[in-house]
Scaffold this motif. Sequence first.
Motif, short mmCIF file in Angstrom:
data_model
loop_
_atom_site.label_atom_id
_atom_site.label_comp_id
_atom_site.label_asym_id
_atom_site.label_seq_id
_atom_site.Cartn_x
_atom_site.Cartn_y
_atom_site.Cartn_z
N LYS A 298 23.65 25.96 -2.32
CA LYS A 298 23.73 25.31 -3.63
C LYS A 298 22.81 24.09 -3.67
N LYS A 299 21.89 24.10 -4.66
CA LYS A 299 20.95 23.00 -4.82
C LYS A 299 21.44 22.01 -5.88
N GLY A 300 21.05 20.74 -5.69
CA GLY A 300 21.33 19.71 -6.67
C GLY A 300 20.13 19.47 -7.57
N HIS A 302 17.63 17.51 -7.62
CA HIS A 302 16.31 17.20 -7.08
C HIS A 302 15.85 18.24 -6.06
N HIS A 303 16.31 19.47 -6.24
CA HIS A 303 15.92 20.61 -5.38
C HIS A 303 16.57 20.58 -4.00
N SER A 304 17.23 19.52 -3.63
CA SER A 304 17.78 19.44 -2.27
C SER A 304 19.10 20.20 -2.19
N MET A 305 19.37 20.79 -1.03
CA MET A 305 20.61 21.52 -0.80
C MET A 305 21.77 20.53 -0.68
N GLU A 306 22.83 20.77 -1.43
CA GLU A 306 23.99 19.90 -1.40
C GLU A 306 25.20 20.55 -0.78
N GLN A 307 25.25 21.87 -0.80
CA GLN A 307 26.46 22.57 -0.36
C GLN A 307 26.10 23.95 0.18
N VAL A 308 26.84 24.37 1.18
CA VAL A 308 26.71 25.72 1.74
C VAL A 308 28.07 26.39 1.69
N LEU A 309 28.12 27.59 1.15
CA LEU A 309 29.35 28.37 1.14
C LEU A 309 29.15 29.59 2.04
N LEU A 310 29.99 29.68 3.07
CA LEU A 310 29.91 30.76 4.05
C LEU A 310 31.10 31.69 3.86
N ARG A 311 30.81 32.95 3.69
CA ARG A 311 31.87 33.93 3.44
C ARG A 311 32.83 33.98 4.63
N LYS A 312 34.12 34.00 4.35
CA LYS A 312 35.15 33.99 5.39
C LYS A 312 35.12 35.31 6.17
#
Length: 312
Positions: A298-300, A302-312
Motif C-alpha cells: 500500500k502506497k501513500g 508521495h509514492h512511498s510504501m506505508e503498509q504491507v498486508l501479508l495473506r495469513k
Amino acid sequence: MSQLNTIQKALYLPFDRDSWSKLRNSVPLTLAEADLAELRGINERVSLDEVTDIYLPLSRLLNLIIKNQQQRSVVLNQFLGQQSAGSPYIISIAGSVAVGKSTTARILQALLSHWPEHPRVDLITTDGFLYPLDELKKRNLLDRKGFPESYDTKLLVDFISAIKSGEEEVDAPLYSHIIYDRMPEVLKVRQPDILILEGLNVLQTELDSPKRRFVSDFVDFSIYVDADEDNLRQWYVDRFLQFRESAFADPRSYFKHFADLSDEQATSMATEIWDSINGPNLTQNILPTRERAHLVLKKGAHHSMEQVLLRK
C-alpha cells in the motif's frame, strides 16, 4: 496505518513500514543508487531506504518460499522415481495504471536474481498480449484498451501454461509504448528459475466462463500494488505531463500530437482519459482482484510504501 476493511482483516496480517522492515533479518542490500536510477519508472521516487525497508524483506520471504517449493519438488521426484528440471516459480504483480507496478517488478527482479538458489529471473509484462492496434480498432476496443476484453487471453494463457510446464523456449510478444502497439519482435524465454509477470489483469478470472483457465491459475505468488484513487489520478496526470517531453516528443510516437499541449490542456486531457478509461477499469476490473493477492503493498500520497498486508 490505514484502516482495513472486513475482508482484509480476515485474510491478511498487517504490517506498518517499521515492523515490516525488521523482517529483513540482515539480508544485504545488493543495489546501489546508480542501479536504482535505472529501475525507476517515470515520476517514481523509490529510494534506497524503501528498497531496504520494503523490498529486502519481501525478497527474503520469496526466497524462503521458493526454496521450500524446490525442496518439495525434489521429494516428489524421489517418490516418483523420476528426474525433472522442475517448472519456473511464477510471481505476478498487479495494480492500477500509474501505481508503479513496473518499478516494483524491476526491483524484485534485480534483488531476487542475487540469491544463489535462483539466479535466472525473467520479467514479462502483459502489455505485449494486448490485441494489435488494428485488431482493437476492428473490434471497436480502442477506448477500452487495458480492459480485460482488449487482451488476447488465449495467447497469454498459452504462454504462461507453456512456461509453467517447463518448455525449453517460449516466445513472449513485445509491446512499444512509443508506437502504442505490439512489436514484430518477440522475447525468447528459456526456462528461467523465476518468472515475474506484471500487468493490470494478472489477478483477474473469467467470471463468465468458470471452466476456462486464466493466468492466476498458474501463478505461485501474487502481489497487488495499491494506492487511493485520488493519488493514482494525480500520478497519472503528473506522468502524462512528463511524457510530453519524452515519449510523446518522439516523432514515432502514436501520441506525438500531445507533445505541444500546454500544461492546462495536458492536465485536462489526462484527467479526461483517467475518468473515462483508467478510473472505470480500476474500479470495475482491477481493484476487485486485490483480495486475491498473497501480498498487498500500500502506497501513500508521495509514492512511498506505508503498509504491507501479508495473506495469513
